[in-house]
Design a protein around this motif. Structure first.
Motif, short mmCIF file in Angstrom:
data_model
loop_
_atom_site.label_atom_id
_atom_site.label_comp_id
_atom_site.label_asym_id
_atom_site.label_seq_id
_atom_site.Cartn_x
_atom_site.Cartn_y
_atom_site.Cartn_z
N SER A 1 44.94 34.89 44.98
CA SER A 1 44.50 34.86 43.60
C SER A 1 45.19 35.93 42.77
CB SER A 1 42.99 35.04 43.54
OG SER A 1 42.64 36.28 44.11
N THR A 2 45.33 35.64 41.51
CA THR A 2 45.88 36.60 40.57
C THR A 2 44.74 37.22 39.79
OG1 THR A 2 46.20 34.81 38.99
CG2 THR A 2 48.09 35.40 40.36
N VAL A 3 43.77 37.73 40.51
CA VAL A 3 42.59 38.33 39.91
C VAL A 3 42.83 39.82 39.79
CG1 VAL A 3 40.11 38.70 40.19
CG2 VAL A 3 41.12 36.53 40.88
N THR A 4 42.74 40.31 38.56
CA THR A 4 42.97 41.73 38.29
C THR A 4 41.68 42.52 38.50
OG1 THR A 4 42.38 41.58 35.97
CG2 THR A 4 44.69 41.10 36.53
N GLU A 5 41.80 43.83 38.44
CA GLU A 5 40.63 44.69 38.56
C GLU A 5 39.65 44.42 37.41
OE1 GLU A 5 39.70 49.43 38.66
OE2 GLU A 5 41.47 48.72 39.76
N GLU A 6 40.19 44.17 36.22
CA GLU A 6 39.33 43.84 35.08
C GLU A 6 38.61 42.51 35.32
OE1 GLU A 6 42.64 44.74 34.63
OE2 GLU A 6 42.21 46.78 33.96
N ASP A 7 39.33 41.54 35.91
CA ASP A 7 38.71 40.26 36.25
C ASP A 7 37.56 40.49 37.22
OD1 ASP A 7 40.65 38.95 34.74
OD2 ASP A 7 41.86 38.40 36.48
N GLU A 8 37.78 41.33 38.22
CA GLU A 8 36.75 41.61 39.22
C GLU A 8 35.51 42.21 38.57
OE1 GLU A 8 38.57 43.98 42.26
OE2 GLU A 8 39.74 42.30 43.03
N ARG B 1 40.61 32.42 29.54
CA ARG B 1 41.64 33.46 29.40
C ARG B 1 42.37 33.35 28.06
NH1 ARG B 1 43.15 35.49 35.01
NH2 ARG B 1 41.83 34.26 36.35
N GLU C 1 44.36 28.25 38.41
CA GLU C 1 44.74 28.73 37.07
C GLU C 1 44.69 27.61 36.04
OE1 GLU C 1 45.69 31.91 36.17
OE2 GLU C 1 45.39 32.72 38.17
N ALA D 1 42.12 38.77 27.92
CA ALA D 1 41.24 39.19 29.01
C ALA D 1 40.42 38.00 29.50
CB ALA D 1 40.31 40.30 28.52
N SER D 2 40.10 38.02 30.77
CA SER D 2 39.29 36.95 31.35
C SER D 2 37.83 37.11 30.97
CB SER D 2 39.39 36.97 32.87
OG SER D 2 40.71 36.69 33.27
#
Length: 156
Positions: free
Chosen positions: A22-29, A97, A60, A101-102
């Motif tokens: 996954s292309t899940v960022t820390e902000e997404d988490e 998105r 995506e 930001a998600s």
């Protein structure tokens, strides 16, 4: 031989639309954790909701994240920390998105009982479906430890 090649092509096409990496960022988490803690389950004992999750896959194109979540309520009873309501469940998060930001905008949970397996098959891509239908207990134990660690930090 043609049959094997056909099956390989079908599996490849199924995998092409979804990703295990996954292309899940820390902000997404952080957004996912916030959403799960605030929107998926309400506390029944007036406590605080804690959660941990494992991403099974992402898509995506559809804006979906497929995951397994452990969601637990904990509350103080005098000096003791007690466990309230909770759930351990696969779910699909719908992500927007469009503004950079998600933002998690909704979630879907499988129904209980005889509907469960059919709902999983309908909601999840094939390889995530297999994981969700046979989610290993050692993975759940890992999620439990994550939640208990967070509870110990925050409530003790």
């Amino acid at each position: 031989m043609r049959r094997i090649i056909f099956h390989v092509i079908i599996v490849f096409l199924l995998l092409a639309g979804c990703s295990l990496n996954s292309t899940v960022t820390e902000e997404d988490e952080q957004e996912i954790e916030k959403y799960i803690s605030q929107e998926v389950m309400s506390p029944n004992f007036g406590g605080e909701i804690f959660s941990a999750y494992e991403i099974l896959a992402t898509n995506e194109e559809k804006g979906e994240i497929y995951l397994w979540a452990l969601i637990e309520e904990y509350y103080k009873e005098g000096e003791e920390v007690e466990q309230g309501s909770g759930m351990s469940v696969p779910m699909v998060l719908k992500i927007d998105r469009s503004e950079g930001a998600s933002k998690v905008i909704s979630h879907t949970l499988p129904r209980d009982g005889s509907f469960y397996a059919d709902d999983i098959k309908e909601m999840f891509p094939y390889f995530a479906e297999l994981k969700a239908l046979d989610y290993p207990s050692n993975h759940i134990k890992k999620l439990i430890k994550e939640v208990e660690s967070e509870v110990a930090e925050k409530l003790n």
